[in-house]
Design an enzyme around this catalytic site. Structure first.
Site, PDB file in Angstrom:
ATOM      1  N   LYS A  58       0.789  -1.231   0.000  1.00 38.60           N
ATOM      2  CA  LYS A  58       0.000   0.000   0.000  1.00 38.60           C
ATOM      3  C   LYS A  58       0.820   1.280   0.000  1.00 38.60           C
ATOM      4  O   LYS A  58       0.296   2.367   0.260  1.00 38.60           O
ATOM      5  CB  LYS A  58      -1.029   0.035   1.159  1.00 38.60           C
ATOM      6  CG  LYS A  58      -1.896  -1.181   1.277  1.00 38.60           C
ATOM      7  CD  LYS A  58      -2.312  -1.796  -0.030  1.00 38.60           C
ATOM      8  CE  LYS A  58      -3.351  -0.989  -0.776  1.00 38.60           C
ATOM      9  NZ  LYS A  58      -3.579  -1.610  -2.132  1.00 38.60           N
ATOM     10  N   TRP A  63       1.600   2.659  -8.507  1.00 36.88           N
ATOM     11  CA  TRP A  63       1.927   3.997  -9.033  1.00 36.88           C
ATOM     12  C   TRP A  63       3.381   4.033  -9.535  1.00 36.88           C
ATOM     13  O   TRP A  63       3.652   4.376 -10.694  1.00 36.88           O
ATOM     14  CB  TRP A  63       1.707   5.020  -7.916  1.00 36.88           C
ATOM     15  CG  TRP A  63       1.800   6.455  -8.309  1.00 36.88           C
ATOM     16  CD1 TRP A  63       1.760   6.971  -9.575  1.00 36.88           C
ATOM     17  CD2 TRP A  63       1.928   7.561  -7.422  1.00 36.88           C
ATOM     18  NE1 TRP A  63       1.863   8.339  -9.520  1.00 36.88           N
ATOM     19  CE2 TRP A  63       1.960   8.725  -8.213  1.00 36.88           C
ATOM     20  CE3 TRP A  63       2.015   7.705  -6.022  1.00 36.88           C
ATOM     21  CZ2 TRP A  63       2.080  10.004  -7.657  1.00 36.88           C
ATOM     22  CZ3 TRP A  63       2.121   8.972  -5.474  1.00 36.88           C
ATOM     23  CH2 TRP A  63       2.155  10.085  -6.286  1.00 36.88           C
ATOM     24  N   HIS A 118       7.315  -7.248  -2.218  1.00 39.48           N
ATOM     25  CA  HIS A 118       7.010  -6.597  -0.935  1.00 39.48           C
ATOM     26  C   HIS A 118       7.936  -7.142   0.162  1.00 39.48           C
ATOM     27  O   HIS A 118       7.730  -6.876   1.343  1.00 39.48           O
ATOM     28  CB  HIS A 118       5.568  -6.889  -0.505  1.00 39.48           C
ATOM     29  CG  HIS A 118       4.520  -6.130  -1.255  1.00 39.48           C
ATOM     30  ND1 HIS A 118       4.702  -4.855  -1.719  1.00 39.48           N
ATOM     31  CD2 HIS A 118       3.234  -6.463  -1.579  1.00 39.48           C
ATOM     32  CE1 HIS A 118       3.590  -4.452  -2.315  1.00 39.48           C
ATOM     33  NE2 HIS A 118       2.695  -5.399  -2.247  1.00 39.48           N
ATOM     34  N   SER A 148      -4.817   2.555   4.274  1.00 43.59           N
ATOM     35  CA  SER A 148      -4.979   1.956   2.952  1.00 43.59           C
ATOM     36  C   SER A 148      -5.022   0.426   3.045  1.00 43.59           C
ATOM     37  O   SER A 148      -5.846  -0.234   2.398  1.00 43.59           O
ATOM     38  CB  SER A 148      -3.825   2.416   2.053  1.00 43.59           C
ATOM     39  OG  SER A 148      -3.958   1.883   0.762  1.00 43.59           O
TER      40      SER A 148
HETATM   41  P1  A3P Z   1      -5.161   4.620  -0.949  1.00 42.85           P
HETATM   42  O1  A3P Z   1      -5.773   3.347  -0.499  1.00 42.85           O
HETATM   43  O2  A3P Z   1      -4.716   5.487   0.202  1.00 42.85           O
HETATM   44  O3  A3P Z   1      -5.996   5.387  -1.912  1.00 42.85           O
HETATM   45  P2  A3P Z   1      -0.204  -0.301  -3.706  1.00 42.85           P
HETATM   46  O4  A3P Z   1      -0.154  -0.103  -5.182  1.00 42.85           O
HETATM   47  O5  A3P Z   1       1.119  -0.399  -3.044  1.00 42.85           O
HETATM   48  O6  A3P Z   1      -1.143  -1.393  -3.337  1.00 42.85           O
HETATM   49  O7  A3P Z   1      -0.799   1.059  -3.110  1.00 42.85           O
HETATM   50  C1  A3P Z   1      -2.113   1.452  -3.359  1.00 42.85           C
HETATM   51  C2  A3P Z   1      -2.271   2.859  -2.852  1.00 42.85           C
HETATM   52  O8  A3P Z   1      -1.615   3.760  -3.748  1.00 42.85           O
HETATM   53  C3  A3P Z   1      -3.729   3.281  -2.773  1.00 42.85           C
HETATM   54  O9  A3P Z   1      -3.813   4.244  -1.721  1.00 42.85           O
HETATM   55  C4  A3P Z   1      -3.897   3.911  -4.156  1.00 42.85           C
HETATM   56  O10 A3P Z   1      -4.998   4.763  -4.267  1.00 42.85           O
HETATM   57  C5  A3P Z   1      -2.578   4.686  -4.246  1.00 42.85           C
HETATM   58  N1  A3P Z   1      -2.249   5.068  -5.627  1.00 42.85           N
HETATM   59  C6  A3P Z   1      -2.240   4.272  -6.731  1.00 42.85           C
HETATM   60  N2  A3P Z   1      -1.957   5.008  -7.819  1.00 42.85           N
HETATM   61  C7  A3P Z   1      -1.769   6.276  -7.413  1.00 42.85           C
HETATM   62  C8  A3P Z   1      -1.461   7.507  -8.077  1.00 42.85           C
HETATM   63  N3  A3P Z   1      -1.321   7.568  -9.389  1.00 42.85           N
HETATM   64  N4  A3P Z   1      -1.339   8.621  -7.306  1.00 42.85           N
HETATM   65  C9  A3P Z   1      -1.488   8.576  -5.981  1.00 42.85           C
HETATM   66  N5  A3P Z   1      -1.793   7.460  -5.293  1.00 42.85           N
HETATM   67  C10 A3P Z   1      -1.941   6.311  -6.002  1.00 42.85           C
END
Ligand code: A3P
Length: 305
Positions: A58, A63, A118, A148
């Site tokens: 998370k 991203w 991870h 998250s």
């Molecule tokens: P939230 O649950 O706080 O919205 P991972 O990819 O490690 O599983 O993390 C997911 C988290 O990164 C989620 O957070 C998601 O919304 C956020 N996320 C994914 N793409 C993003 C982007 N382009 N900009 C900002 N946050 C992003």
């Protein structure tokens, strides 16, 4: 990854009541199915030109994955949209049947590979260090990771149910979540960053100034990006665009794994959403524990911008 709709329907039905458990490797909780194939994961053979993305769950893995993929493709959006992110970037520590394991998917892939993990630093397959692979570690503050992860554990059918927020607050703080303690994770990788080729970046910095951070990555990867490519990457990896991109928003992941009717994968994408979860008393407890655990680490996280 393609599956016919009848098979998907049957799998969804079959998996409805299945509960997944956590196992443990060297004291770190991991999904039981990951533990089952641990030897294969630990003996994974990295290649010299691999790029590894390492994160605590998370932290914004999807991203940074999208950003690095586009940097490698010089901002060619069309090519990056040829497959869902979880196909383009094998997750070496995952094993969910009937999908190929991360190791199988990576082994079947031509170079140059972008890989995801991870795992905590001490569990990384040694071949990554033997081959001097470049690693990008993406870190996010613990409070937002906790919020998250709570929602993610509700919708992710291969992770245990998180219980109530009040219960989860202590579960997370005690490190009893898959991939273990956030503290051990971020500190372990921080300590290792000068011993290996590791670029350590922060979610909050990326939110603040994506162009600046993307430049750092392209320099680290020896990629010369044009201003136009840089702008394209910034635009295409913004939260609003990724949320609508079927190749990035995990809508292609079968719902027996991610049930996005419970919580969308692309949920809020903000710094500071923890404020909508933490009670005042929880924040005091958290800050107290945080101070002790992070003391002397030299690591500083921002929880708001
Ligand atoms: P939230 O649950 O706080 O919205 P991972 O990819 O490690 O599983 O993390 C997911 C988290 O990164 C989620 O957070 C998601 O919304 C956020 N996320 C994914 N793409 C993003 C982007 N382009 N900009 C900002 N946050 C992003």
């Amino acid at each position: 990854m393609r599956m016919d709709s009848q098979l998907l329907k049957e799998l969804n039905e079959k998996m409805k009541d299945v509960t997944f458990t956590l196992g443990e490797i060297q004291g770190v909780p991991l999904p039981a199915n990951t533990c089952k194939i641990w030897d294969q994961i630990y003996n994974f053979q990295a290649r010299e030109d691999d790029i590894l993305i390492a994160t605590f769950p998370k932290a914004g893995t999807s991203w940074i994955q999208e950003i690095v993929d586009l940097i490698m493709l010089n901002g060619d959006v069309e090519r990056s949209m040829q497959a869902p992110c979880f196909v383009r970037v094998p997750f070496i520590d995952i094993n969910v049947k009937p999908m190929p394991s991360g190791v199988e998917a990576a082994n079947a892939m031509k170079s140059q590979r972008l890989l995801k993990t991870h795992l905590q630093i001490h569990l990384i397959p040694p071949s990554f260090w033997e081959k001097n692979v470049k690693v990008i570690y993406f870190a996010r503050n613990a409070k937002d990771c906790m919020a998250s992860f709570f929602h993610f554990q509700k919708m992710n059918r291969i992770l245990p149910d998180p219980g109530t927020w009040d219960e989860y607050f202590f579960t997370f703080l005690s490190g009893n979540v898959s991939w273990g303690s956030w503290f051990d994770h971020v500190i372990g990788w921080w300590k290792a960053k000068d011993k290996h080729q590791i670029l350590y970046l922060f979610y909050e910095d990326m939110k603040e100034d994506p162009k600046r951070e993307i430049r750092k990555i392209s320099k680290f990867l020896d990629k010369d990006l044009t201003e136009e490519a840089l702008n394209t990457i910034c635009h295409h990896t913004s939260f609003a665009i990724m949320k609508e991109n079927p190749m990035a928003n995990y809508s292609a992941m079968p719902s027996f794994i991610f049930d996005q009717s419970i919580s969308p994968f692309m949920r809020k994408g903000k710094v500071g959403d923890w404020k909508n979860h933490f009670l005042v008393a929880q924040n005091i407890i958290f800050d107290e524990i945080y101070k002790k655990k992070m003391e002397g680490s030299g690591l500083h996280f921002r929880t708001e911008l």
